[in-house]
Design an enzyme around this catalytic site. Structure first.
Site, PDB file in Angstrom:
ATOM      1  N   ASP A  78      -8.352   1.435   7.884  1.00 49.23           N
ATOM      2  CA  ASP A  78      -6.773   2.398   8.493  1.00 49.23           C
ATOM      3  C   ASP A  78      -6.867   2.301   9.305  1.00 49.23           C
ATOM      4  O   ASP A  78      -7.560   3.374   9.651  1.00 49.23           O
ATOM      5  CB  ASP A  78      -6.774   2.899   6.993  1.00 49.23           C
ATOM      6  CG  ASP A  78      -4.668   3.105   6.643  1.00 49.23           C
ATOM      7  OD1 ASP A  78      -4.558   2.713   7.094  1.00 49.23           O
ATOM      8  OD2 ASP A  78      -5.161   2.863   5.603  1.00 49.23           O
ATOM      9  N   GLU A 136       0.539  -1.385  -0.028  1.00 54.07           N
ATOM     10  CA  GLU A 136      -0.036  -0.136   0.037  1.00 54.07           C
ATOM     11  C   GLU A 136       0.806   1.067   0.103  1.00 54.07           C
ATOM     12  O   GLU A 136       0.655   2.062  -1.019  1.00 54.07           O
ATOM     13  CB  GLU A 136      -0.828  -0.169   1.208  1.00 54.07           C
ATOM     14  CG  GLU A 136      -1.978   1.312   0.991  1.00 54.07           C
ATOM     15  CD  GLU A 136      -1.264   2.610   2.018  1.00 54.07           C
ATOM     16  OE1 GLU A 136      -2.568   3.833   2.002  1.00 54.07           O
ATOM     17  OE2 GLU A 136      -0.656   2.036   2.842  1.00 54.07           O
TER      18      GLU A 136
END
Length: 353
Positions: free
Chosen positions: A238, A183
């Site tokens: 997240d 990511e």
């Protein structure tokens, strides 16, 4: 996730946040009956024993290490994820590939764990397990995203008995956990230097053809042409673990799903099951408000392919974001515990465990 977007959010958030009750979004019909948990089931989900806390903390410790793509610790963390879910009798796939980065070719591996691969539709919970390559020192990424990874494994373990029972119902719905790799950007966030794993997996699933006739109990009028179409909703976690996060509904299409999180948090507060400091009477993590979803994260490649998204990321970001202070010492465990209760109840409610 992209930092300039955070600045933009701070500048415009006052103009863009909208009271959800003033919109018609909450009247949208979700394709599945989102019935609230019975009160006794909510009470059960809101209880976390000392054994549960110990299990979660032991799981979390496996992620509180530098997890830079291509490193030994990164590989060990991936192996821990795979082993943990195989031990629970999940179907586990590793989507491994080599990707071009500013630092040359790097190996990436997404981990996909599916409770019942035959089920037509999937409630997808996702996070990323890699950590930032920090120029100033050793970066742990406790909120980014060690805690979300530990939370997904905790959910699988703590709900294992109920999930295994649900697996045998044949109702066409299953839980899928996705741990994205790559990511973080290696140099500077861009469309090419970020989201390596999610971009690869979204493209792969888009090209992987299937049909409703080959799957278990698809909903009527379901249009299933590829693996992407089986994703009923992706809930992406997240930057979790700091005290008092504030979440918003970023996408109108999934407002009915997001409102279940708002409702669950409220009911857990009403039942006195949230861990609170003396000065506070209730938590208020999930705002009953909506804002425009500018933040770039692993959901973007799937959003572009029309997957419904619930993005559980605080706005503003934690103060420790992308600093060396994003470590175990700065985690707030009562908040993490409260979120675990909410997520347990949400999964139980959505899957009707």
């Amino acid at each position: 996730m992209l930092f300039p977007v955070l600045l933009l959010l701070k500048l415009v958030i006052g103009a863009l946040i909208i009271d959800a009750s003033a919109l018609s979004w909450h009247d949208l019909k979700w394709p599945r009956d989102l019935r609230p948990l019975a009160h006794h089931d909510l009470l059960y989900m809101g209880q976390i024993s000392e054994e549960d806390r110990g299990d979660f903390n032991a799981t979390l410790r496996n992620f509180l290490v530098p997890r830079v793509v291509g490193s030994q610790k990164h590989r060990e963390v991936r192996e821990f994820i795979v082993r943990s879910l195989k031990d629970l009798d999940w179907d586990v796939e590793e989507d491994c590939f080599d990707g071009q980065t500013p630092h040359g070719i790097k190996p990436f591996c997404n981990v996909i764990a599916t409770l019942n691969p035959s089920a037509c539709h999937r409630l997808v919970l996702a996070c990323h397990y890699d950590s930032l390559l920090h120029k100033e020192g050793t970066f742990i990424g406790a909120t980014d995203s060690a805690v979300p990874c530990a939370q997904l494994l905790y959910l699988a373990r703590s709900l294992n008995g109920k999930l295994q029972n649900q697996k045998t119902r044949g109702d066409g719905l299953t839980l899928q956990l996705v741990f994205f790799d790559g990511e973080e950007a290696f140099e500077r966030w861009s469309s090419h230097d970020s989201l390596y794993g999610s971009r690869h997996l979204a493209q792969k699933w888009h090209e992987d053809r299937t049909s409703a006739e080959r799957l278990e109990s698809c909903l009527e009028r379901s249009e299933i042409a590829n693996q992407i179409d089986r994703m009923e909703v992706m809930v992406l976690l997240d930057l979790l673990g700091a005290e008092n996060p504030r979440f918003y509904s970023y996408f109108g299409e999934t407002q009915p799903v997001y409102r279940r999180l708002v409702n669950i948090e409220s009911r857990l507060n009403d039942a006195g099951l949230m861990e609170l400091p003396r000065r506070r009477r209730r938590t208020n993590y999930f705002s009953n408000s909506s804002t425009v979803g500018f933040i770039e994260d692993d959901h973007i490649p799937f959003l572009k392919r029309s997957v419904p998204i619930v993005h559980i990321i605080p706005s503003p970001f934690p103060d420790v974001w992308h600093t060396l202070d994003d470590n175990e010492q700065n985690l707030h465990h009562p908040t993490i515990s409260n979120l675990n209760k909410i997520f347990k109840a949400f999964v139980s409610e959505y899957l009707q465990l």
